[in-house]
Scaffold this motif. Structure first.
Motif, PDB file in Angstrom:
ATOM      1  N   UNK A 206      63.759  35.661  47.621  1.00  0.00           N
ATOM      2  CA  UNK A 206      63.939  37.089  47.876  1.00  0.00           C
ATOM      3  C   UNK A 206      62.601  37.823  47.941  1.00  0.00           C
ATOM      4  N   UNK A 207      61.620  37.371  47.182  1.00  0.00           N
ATOM      5  CA  UNK A 207      60.331  38.051  47.094  1.00  0.00           C
ATOM      6  C   UNK A 207      59.218  37.145  47.620  1.00  0.00           C
ATOM      7  N   UNK A 208      58.042  37.750  47.804  1.00  0.00           N
ATOM      8  CA  UNK A 208      56.879  36.967  48.226  1.00  0.00           C
ATOM      9  C   UNK A 208      56.551  35.892  47.203  1.00  0.00           C
TER      10      UNK A 208
ATOM     11  N   UNK B  68      57.043  46.184  50.413  1.00  0.00           N
ATOM     12  CA  UNK B  68      58.404  46.716  50.264  1.00  0.00           C
ATOM     13  C   UNK B  68      58.830  46.740  48.804  1.00  0.00           C
ATOM     14  N   UNK B  69      58.486  45.686  48.063  1.00  0.00           N
ATOM     15  CA  UNK B  69      58.874  45.644  46.651  1.00  0.00           C
ATOM     16  C   UNK B  69      58.095  46.660  45.820  1.00  0.00           C
ATOM     17  N   UNK B  70      56.826  46.848  46.144  1.00  0.00           N
ATOM     18  CA  UNK B  70      56.032  47.852  45.442  1.00  0.00           C
ATOM     19  C   UNK B  70      56.590  49.255  45.689  1.00  0.00           C
ATOM     20  N   UNK B  71      56.917  49.544  46.962  1.00  0.00           N
ATOM     21  CA  UNK B  71      57.495  50.850  47.293  1.00  0.00           C
ATOM     22  C   UNK B  71      58.835  51.049  46.587  1.00  0.00           C
ATOM     23  N   UNK B  72      59.626  49.973  46.447  1.00  0.00           N
ATOM     24  CA  UNK B  72      60.921  50.087  45.767  1.00  0.00           C
ATOM     25  C   UNK B  72      60.737  50.427  44.295  1.00  0.00           C
ATOM     26  N   UNK B  73      59.810  49.755  43.635  1.00  0.00           N
ATOM     27  CA  UNK B  73      59.591  50.060  42.213  1.00  0.00           C
ATOM     28  C   UNK B  73      59.122  51.503  42.030  1.00  0.00           C
ATOM     29  N   UNK B  74      58.281  51.964  42.956  1.00  0.00           N
ATOM     30  CA  UNK B  74      57.812  53.343  42.872  1.00  0.00           C
ATOM     31  C   UNK B  74      58.946  54.340  43.101  1.00  0.00           C
TER      32      UNK B  74
ATOM     33  N   UNK C  49      67.986  41.194  52.562  1.00  0.00           N
ATOM     34  CA  UNK C  49      66.584  41.601  52.523  1.00  0.00           C
ATOM     35  C   UNK C  49      66.174  42.460  53.708  1.00  0.00           C
ATOM     36  N   UNK C  50      66.847  42.326  54.862  1.00  0.00           N
ATOM     37  CA  UNK C  50      66.451  43.045  56.073  1.00  0.00           C
ATOM     38  C   UNK C  50      67.697  43.604  56.744  1.00  0.00           C
ATOM     39  N   UNK C  51      67.614  44.858  57.202  1.00  0.00           N
ATOM     40  CA  UNK C  51      68.730  45.520  57.880  1.00  0.00           C
ATOM     41  C   UNK C  51      68.247  46.061  59.224  1.00  0.00           C
ATOM     42  N   UNK C  52      68.988  45.747  60.296  1.00  0.00           N
ATOM     43  CA  UNK C  52      68.640  46.207  61.643  1.00  0.00           C
ATOM     44  C   UNK C  52      69.223  47.595  61.881  1.00  0.00           C
TER      45      UNK C  52
ATOM     46  N   UNK D 282      64.176  52.524  48.371  1.00  0.00           N
ATOM     47  CA  UNK D 282      64.399  52.453  46.930  1.00  0.00           C
ATOM     48  C   UNK D 282      64.888  51.079  46.498  1.00  0.00           C
ATOM     49  N   UNK D 283      65.602  50.399  47.386  1.00  0.00           N
ATOM     50  CA  UNK D 283      66.173  49.095  47.064  1.00  0.00           C
ATOM     51  C   UNK D 283      65.272  47.926  47.468  1.00  0.00           C
ATOM     52  N   UNK D 284      64.292  48.180  48.320  1.00  0.00           N
ATOM     53  CA  UNK D 284      63.471  47.087  48.824  1.00  0.00           C
ATOM     54  C   UNK D 284      64.072  46.381  50.023  1.00  0.00           C
ATOM     55  N   UNK D 285      65.018  47.003  50.715  1.00  0.00           N
ATOM     56  CA  UNK D 285      65.570  46.457  51.944  1.00  0.00           C
ATOM     57  C   UNK D 285      64.644  46.864  53.095  1.00  0.00           C
ATOM     58  N   UNK D 286      64.181  45.895  53.852  1.00  0.00           N
ATOM     59  CA  UNK D 286      63.215  46.155  54.922  1.00  0.00           C
ATOM     60  C   UNK D 286      63.956  46.573  56.194  1.00  0.00           C
TER      61      UNK D 286
END
Length: 372
Positions: free
Chosen positions: A135-137, A349-355, A177-180, A205-209
C-alpha cells in the motif's frame, strides 16, 4: 518495517503543510559506473536489477476472470503477465486496475469494484512466493527486499463511489490506492463541481491518489489546483506525437510537472505507436516538457490493447530501457522513470494525508448539499 521506514523521513510543522517539502522529492541513488564495453541491453538489465519497474496499470484481474484455472507462479501463456515474465522484465511493483468492464450498469459499479478488490486478495494469497500486497512506498520496498513483486489496488472508476464519501473511505480501508476522476456528474467535461472538489479534498485526507487519465482539460486543471497531494495520469502519452484522447497536450504536461505529478506513459500501440522507438519518443517528450521527475511507465498489459514490437508482455522492459540508454538518458533519470518517481508520489500522498488528518475530520458532504 514499512512504518519504520516512513518515520525516517523528516516532518514539517502543521502550518506549513500546503506544499510538500523538498525531502519528499526523491532523488535516485547514484548508479554504479557504466561499463563502456557492455551492450545497451546488458546495461539496461543491470540498471533494472537495482531500480526495477513500478508498472502503473495492469489489467490482469479482468483477464483472470476469463480463465478456468491459472498459476501465475508457474507461468500462463494465455496472459501477458505472470511471475516468471515479471521477473524477467525486472518489474518490482504493479498497480492492478479495478476499472469496470464496458457497459457495467451504474448500479453495479460499487459491487463490481468490491468483487475485484476481493479478487486482488485471493490472487495474491494464492501466489505467496511471487506476489505480496502493498500500500505504501515502504511496503513496496519491503516486498522487493523479500524477493516478491508488490501489488497495489487501483486505479478504480469514480463511478464506484456512488457519489458517497463514506464509500470512498470504505474502499480506502479495503486497500484502494488510486481513483480515476472521470465519468461522473461531478468530474466531467466542464470540470469539477463543488462536490467534486470535496471528493478531491477527502482523497487527499485518505491518501487516495487521483488518476486524471481520460479526464477533460478543465477537470485536470481544477484537480491540479485543488489537490494538496501529487496526482498521476495512469495511461497518458504525449498528444503532440499521437492524438489519442487519453494523451496530454503540452500545456497540461507542463502543468502536471509543475504540480510534481506523474505522467505514466502506456506501452499501448494505439496511444504511443507500434515500436519501442515510438514509446521512447513519448518518454523523451514527456521528460522534456514535464521534467524527469514527472514521467513513469504504464504497461497496460492484459488490458485488451495491442503492444509495440519487443514489448508484447511484461518481460520486455529491458528493451525499452536499452533504447533510452542508447539515446543518452542518464542512468539517474532512468532510475527515476522506473522506480523513484512512483516512490516519491506515494510518499507525497501519504505525507499529505497525515497532514490533512490533523487539520480536518472526515467529510460528511453530499452531492445534494454541494451541487443540488
Amino acid at each position: 518495517m514499512a512504518d519504520l521506514q516512513d518515520e525516517l523521513h523528516p516532518t514539517t510543522e502543521v502550518g506549513a503543510l500546503d506544499e510538500l517539502p523538498e525531502p519528499f522529492v526523491v532523488a535516485a541513488p547514484a548508479p554504479s559506473p557504466p561499463d563502456p564495453d557492455a551492450s545497451p541491453l546488458r546495461r539496461a538489465r543491470a540498471l533494472l536489477a537495482a531500480h526495477p519497474v513500478a508498472d502503473g496499470y495492469c489489467g490482469l484481474l479482468s483477464a483472470l476472470r476469463g480463465l478456468p484455472w491459472y498459476d501465475l507462479e508457474m507461468g500462463e501463456s494465455a496472459l501477458d503477465t505472470d511471475v516468471p515474465r515479471l521477473r524477467e522484465g525486472h518489474v518490482g511493483a504493479l498497480f492492478w486496475s479495478l476499472h469496470l468492464p464496458e457497459g457495467t450498469p451504474a448500479e453495479r459499479a460499487l459491487s463490481a469494484t468490491l468483487d475485484q478488490l476481493d479478487l486482488v486478495r485471493a490472487v495474491v494469497r494464492a501466489h505467496p512466493e511471487g506476489l505480496r500486497s502493498a500500500d505504501t512506498a515502504g511496503e513496496i520496498s519491503d516486498a522487493r527486499y523479500c524477493g516478491r513483486i508488490a501489488v497495489l489496488s487501483g486505479p478504480a472508476a469514480a463511478a464506484a463511489l456512488d457519489d458517497s464519501l463514506a464509500v470512498l473511505r470504505s474502499l480506502r480501508a479495503l486497500g484502494l490506492r488510486v481513483l480515476t476522476l472521470s465519468g461522473t456528474s461531478w468530474a466531467s467535461g466542464p470540470g469539477l463541481t463543488r462536490f467534486g472538489e470535496e471528493v478531491v479534498r477527502e482523497m487527499n485526507r485518505l491518501g487516495v491518489v487521483a488518476d486524471l487519465s481520460g479526464a477533460s482539460g478543465a477537470t485536470v486543471r481544477r484537480v491540479l489546483a485543488a489537490s494538496k497531494a501529487p496526482v498521476l495520469c495512469a495511461r497518458s502519452g504525449a498528444r503532440a506525437l499521437r492524438p489519442h484522447p487519453f494523451n496530454l497536450p503540452d500545456d497540461l504536461l507542463a502543468a502536471l510537472g509543475a504540480a510534481k505529478g506523474l505522467c505514466m506513459v502506456p506501452l499501448a500501440a494505439e496511444q504511443t505507436g507500434p515500436s519501442v522507438r515510438d514509446v521512447a519518443d513519448h518518454l523523451d517528450h514527456v521528460r522534456r516538457v514535464a521534467g524527469p521527475a514527472s514521467v513513469a511507465l504504464s504497461g497496460t498489459y492484459d488490458a485488451g490493447v495491442a503492444h509495440p514490437q519487443e514489448l508484447g508482455d511484461t518481460s520486455g522492459y529491458p528493451h525499452l530501457v536499452a533504447e533510452l540508454l542508447e539515446r543518452g538518458w542518464p542512468e539517474t533519470d532512468v532510475a527515476l522513470l522506473t522506480w523513484g518517481n512512483v516512490q516519491r508520489l506515494l510518499r507525497g500522498a501519504d505525507f499529505a494525508a497525515r497532514a490533512a488528518q490533523l487539520r480536518r475530520p472526515p467529510s460528511t458532504a453530499t452531492l445534494a448539499e454541494c451541487d443540488g
